[in-house]
Motif scaffolding. Structure first.
Motif, PDB file in Angstrom:
ATOM      1  N   ILE A  88       0.839  -1.202   0.000  1.00 35.49           N
ATOM      2  CA  ILE A  88       0.000   0.000   0.000  1.00 35.49           C
ATOM      3  C   ILE A  88       0.870   1.246   0.000  1.00 35.49           C
ATOM      4  CG2 ILE A  88      -1.754   1.308   1.276  1.00 35.49           C
ATOM      5  CD1 ILE A  88      -2.818  -1.426   2.287  1.00 35.49           C
ATOM      6  N   LEU A  89       1.941   1.240   0.774  1.00 38.95           N
ATOM      7  CA  LEU A  89       2.867   2.367   0.775  1.00 38.95           C
ATOM      8  C   LEU A  89       3.457   2.572  -0.617  1.00 38.95           C
ATOM      9  CD1 LEU A  89       4.371   4.588   2.293  1.00 38.95           C
ATOM     10  CD2 LEU A  89       6.073   2.877   2.952  1.00 38.95           C
ATOM     11  N   HIS A  90       3.848   1.488  -1.267  1.00 38.30           N
ATOM     12  CA  HIS A  90       4.394   1.578  -2.627  1.00 38.30           C
ATOM     13  C   HIS A  90       3.349   2.142  -3.596  1.00 38.30           C
ATOM     14  CE1 HIS A  90       6.776   0.686  -6.154  1.00 38.30           C
ATOM     15  NE2 HIS A  90       5.737   0.055  -6.656  1.00 38.30           N
ATOM     16  N   LYS A  91       2.106   1.693  -3.462  1.00 32.44           N
ATOM     17  CA  LYS A  91       1.043   2.195  -4.341  1.00 32.44           C
ATOM     18  C   LYS A  91       0.832   3.688  -4.127  1.00 32.44           C
ATOM     19  CE  LYS A  91      -2.174   2.209  -7.329  1.00 32.44           C
ATOM     20  NZ  LYS A  91      -1.827   2.121  -8.747  1.00 32.44           N
ATOM     21  N   LEU A  92       0.845   4.130  -2.875  1.00 31.47           N
ATOM     22  CA  LEU A  92       0.688   5.563  -2.593  1.00 31.47           C
ATOM     23  C   LEU A  92       1.861   6.364  -3.173  1.00 31.47           C
ATOM     24  CD1 LEU A  92      -0.670   5.338   1.044  1.00 31.47           C
ATOM     25  CD2 LEU A  92      -1.908   6.271  -0.931  1.00 31.47           C
ATOM     26  N   LEU A  93       3.067   5.831  -3.060  1.00 30.36           N
ATOM     27  CA  LEU A  93       4.231   6.511  -3.657  1.00 30.36           C
ATOM     28  C   LEU A  93       4.099   6.580  -5.179  1.00 30.36           C
ATOM     29  CD1 LEU A  93       7.089   4.998  -1.479  1.00 30.36           C
ATOM     30  CD2 LEU A  93       6.487   7.437  -1.642  1.00 30.36           C
ATOM     31  N   THR A  94       3.634   5.496  -5.771  1.00 29.77           N
ATOM     32  CA  THR A  94       3.432   5.486  -7.223  1.00 29.77           C
ATOM     33  C   THR A  94       2.398   6.531  -7.629  1.00 29.77           C
ATOM     34  OG1 THR A  94       4.019   3.147  -7.333  1.00 29.77           O
ATOM     35  CG2 THR A  94       2.768   4.040  -9.194  1.00 29.77           C
ATOM     36  N   LEU A  95       1.307   6.608  -6.884  1.00 31.05           N
ATOM     37  CA  LEU A  95       0.294   7.628  -7.172  1.00 31.05           C
ATOM     38  C   LEU A  95       0.873   9.028  -7.002  1.00 31.05           C
ATOM     39  CD1 LEU A  95      -2.882   6.145  -5.440  1.00 31.05           C
ATOM     40  CD2 LEU A  95      -2.451   6.310  -7.894  1.00 31.05           C
ATOM     41  N   MET A  96       1.660   9.220  -5.952  1.00 31.13           N
ATOM     42  CA  MET A  96       2.227  10.540  -5.678  1.00 31.13           C
ATOM     43  C   MET A  96       3.131  11.014  -6.821  1.00 31.13           C
ATOM     44  SD  MET A  96       4.495  11.806  -2.442  1.00 31.13           S
ATOM     45  CE  MET A  96       6.105  11.410  -3.075  1.00 31.13           C
ATOM     46  N   TRP A  97       3.860  10.097  -7.437  1.00 34.70           N
ATOM     47  CA  TRP A  97       4.775  10.493  -8.508  1.00 34.70           C
ATOM     48  C   TRP A  97       4.177  10.365  -9.900  1.00 34.70           C
ATOM     49  CZ3 TRP A  97       8.250  13.395  -6.707  1.00 34.70           C
ATOM     50  CH2 TRP A  97       8.889  13.135  -5.495  1.00 34.70           C
ATOM     51  N   SER A  98       3.242   9.442 -10.097  1.00 35.84           N
ATOM     52  CA  SER A  98       2.867   9.091 -11.471  1.00 35.84           C
ATOM     53  C   SER A  98       1.416   9.316 -11.863  1.00 35.84           C
ATOM     54  CB  SER A  98       3.195   7.607 -11.721  1.00 35.84           C
ATOM     55  OG  SER A  98       4.542   7.353 -11.433  1.00 35.84           O
ATOM     56  N   ASP A  99       0.537   9.612 -10.935  1.00 33.64           N
ATOM     57  CA  ASP A  99      -0.872   9.759 -11.313  1.00 33.64           C
ATOM     58  C   ASP A  99      -1.042  10.964 -12.227  1.00 33.64           C
ATOM     59  OD1 ASP A  99      -3.568   8.418 -10.250  1.00 33.64           O
ATOM     60  OD2 ASP A  99      -3.955  10.517 -10.752  1.00 33.64           O
ATOM     61  N   TYR A 100      -1.996  10.888 -13.128  1.00 33.34           N
ATOM     62  CA  TYR A 100      -2.236  11.999 -14.053  1.00 33.34           C
ATOM     63  C   TYR A 100      -2.912  13.182 -13.371  1.00 33.34           C
ATOM     64  CZ  TYR A 100      -7.070  10.347 -14.271  1.00 33.34           C
ATOM     65  OH  TYR A 100      -8.332   9.971 -13.950  1.00 33.34           O
ATOM     66  N   SER A 101      -3.559  12.927 -12.230  1.00 30.12           N
ATOM     67  CA  SER A 101      -4.283  13.974 -11.512  1.00 30.12           C
ATOM     68  C   SER A 101      -3.388  14.614 -10.453  1.00 30.12           C
ATOM     69  CB  SER A 101      -5.527  13.381 -10.847  1.00 30.12           C
ATOM     70  OG  SER A 101      -6.075  14.291  -9.921  1.00 30.12           O
ATOM     71  N   GLU A 102      -3.251  15.903 -10.510  1.00 28.47           N
ATOM     72  CA  GLU A 102      -2.469  16.620  -9.500  1.00 28.47           C
ATOM     73  C   GLU A 102      -3.100  16.472  -8.123  1.00 28.47           C
ATOM     74  OE1 GLU A 102       0.830  18.306  -8.249  1.00 28.47           O
ATOM     75  OE2 GLU A 102       0.490  17.901 -10.372  1.00 28.47           O
ATOM     76  N   ASN A 103      -4.440  16.409  -8.080  1.00 30.45           N
ATOM     77  CA  ASN A 103      -5.137  16.193  -6.797  1.00 30.45           C
ATOM     78  C   ASN A 103      -4.731  14.864  -6.163  1.00 30.45           C
ATOM     79  OD1 ASN A 103      -6.609  18.574  -6.887  1.00 30.45           O
ATOM     80  ND2 ASN A 103      -8.317  17.640  -7.969  1.00 30.45           N
ATOM     81  N   ILE A 104      -4.616  13.830  -6.978  1.00 30.95           N
ATOM     82  CA  ILE A 104      -4.242  12.509  -6.464  1.00 30.95           C
ATOM     83  C   ILE A 104      -2.790  12.518  -6.011  1.00 30.95           C
ATOM     84  CG2 ILE A 104      -3.971  10.052  -7.008  1.00 30.95           C
ATOM     85  CD1 ILE A 104      -6.899  11.082  -6.718  1.00 30.95           C
ATOM     86  N   LYS A 105      -1.925  13.143  -6.784  1.00 24.93           N
ATOM     87  CA  LYS A 105      -0.517  13.237  -6.367  1.00 24.93           C
ATOM     88  C   LYS A 105      -0.420  13.887  -4.991  1.00 24.93           C
ATOM     89  CE  LYS A 105       1.672  13.477 -10.908  1.00 24.93           C
ATOM     90  NZ  LYS A 105       2.578  14.236 -11.772  1.00 24.93           N
ATOM     91  N   SER A 106      -1.163  14.950  -4.799  1.00 21.11           N
ATOM     92  CA  SER A 106      -1.116  15.674  -3.529  1.00 21.11           C
ATOM     93  C   SER A 106      -1.698  14.864  -2.379  1.00 21.11           C
ATOM     94  CB  SER A 106      -1.875  17.001  -3.652  1.00 21.11           C
ATOM     95  OG  SER A 106      -1.224  17.843  -4.557  1.00 21.11           O
ATOM     96  N   VAL A 107      -2.876  14.273  -2.583  1.00 20.80           N
ATOM     97  CA  VAL A 107      -3.520  13.531  -1.490  1.00 20.80           C
ATOM     98  C   VAL A 107      -2.753  12.242  -1.169  1.00 20.80           C
ATOM     99  CG1 VAL A 107      -5.239  12.149  -2.766  1.00 20.80           C
ATOM    100  CG2 VAL A 107      -5.775  13.015  -0.477  1.00 20.80           C
ATOM    101  N   ALA A 108      -2.111  11.641  -2.159  1.00 20.17           N
ATOM    102  CA  ALA A 108      -1.309  10.440  -1.888  1.00 20.17           C
ATOM    103  C   ALA A 108      -0.115  10.798  -0.998  1.00 20.17           C
ATOM    104  CB  ALA A 108      -0.844   9.798  -3.195  1.00 20.17           C
ATOM    105  N   GLY A 109       0.567  11.892  -1.312  1.00 22.52           N
ATOM    106  CA  GLY A 109       1.680  12.346  -0.472  1.00 22.52           C
ATOM    107  C   GLY A 109       1.210  12.706   0.923  1.00 22.52           C
ATOM    108  N   GLU A 110       0.085  13.372   0.982  1.00 21.05           N
ATOM    109  CA  GLU A 110      -0.511  13.739   2.273  1.00 21.05           C
ATOM    110  C   GLU A 110      -0.822  12.486   3.096  1.00 21.05           C
ATOM    111  OE1 GLU A 110      -4.906  15.332   3.347  1.00 21.05           O
ATOM    112  OE2 GLU A 110      -3.827  16.529   1.863  1.00 21.05           O
ATOM    113  N   THR A 111      -1.353  11.467   2.439  1.00 21.70           N
ATOM    114  CA  THR A 111      -1.710  10.220   3.121  1.00 21.70           C
ATOM    115  C   THR A 111      -0.470   9.544   3.689  1.00 21.70           C
ATOM    116  OG1 THR A 111      -3.627   9.947   1.670  1.00 21.70           O
ATOM    117  CG2 THR A 111      -2.854   7.975   2.834  1.00 21.70           C
ATOM    118  N   ILE A 112       0.590   9.514   2.918  1.00 25.84           N
ATOM    119  CA  ILE A 112       1.844   8.912   3.388  1.00 25.84           C
ATOM    120  C   ILE A 112       2.318   9.627   4.654  1.00 25.84           C
ATOM    121  CG2 ILE A 112       4.283   8.538   2.844  1.00 25.84           C
ATOM    122  CD1 ILE A 112       3.326   8.260  -0.141  1.00 25.84           C
TER     123      ILE A 112
END
Length: 152
Positions: A88-112
């Motif tokens: 799950i941590l790896h998935k959140l990191l992947t979302l933080m760096w690679s998701d097309y949505s800036e909102n998702i990148k931000s919330v994934a980093g916030e979640t971590i």
């Protein structure tokens, strides 16, 4: 919709942790009705106190094609007390760096960060700032700016 919502609430209050209940709670957490949205976000957290499986069911939504489902999954994960596993941590990191949505990148980093893995964020950011190409360095700086705004 009202009958479905009432049924899902009753099942969740009775600690029914079936996938269909959790999935419906996640989808209802996107409701335009504030009371439904708040309640639907709190109930998986309540259920997670009884079963670690809830975290994995919610985390499964991190793979959803709709950005709003990934966003709500991050928000619910932030509130669940169960620690993250490596996947799950790896998935959140992947979302933080690679998701097309800036909102998702931000919330994934916030979640971590909220889940207590700030040191992992720090290591990732330092590594990208030192060793990354120009685009990775710019992206890392964007993450730093967002995290600075979160922490004041």
């Amino acid at each position: 919709v009202a009958d479905t919502w009432a049924a899902v609430q009753c099942l969740a209050m009775e600690n029914v942790t079936e996938r269909i209940v959790v999935n419906k709670l996640i989808s209802m957490s996107q409701s335009l009705d504030t009371l439904i949205r708040v309640t639907a976000t709190k109930l998986p957290v309540r259920l997670s106190q009884r079963s670690d499986v809830i975290l994995f069911m919610v985390a499964d939504k991190l793979n959803n094609k709709l950005w709003i489902n990934r966003y709500m999954a991050c928000k619910v994960i932030q509130k669940i007390r169960t620690p993250l596993n490596k996947d799950i941590l790896h998935k959140l990191l992947t979302l933080m760096w690679s998701d097309y949505s800036e909102n998702i990148k931000s919330v994934a980093g916030e979640t971590i960060g909220v889940k207590g893995y700030g040191h992992v964020l720090h290591e990732e950011l330092c590594c990208r700032l030192r060793k990354g190409n120009e685009a990775e360095k710019v992206d890392a700086l964007k993450r730093v700016i967002h995290l600075k705004m979160m922490t004041g």
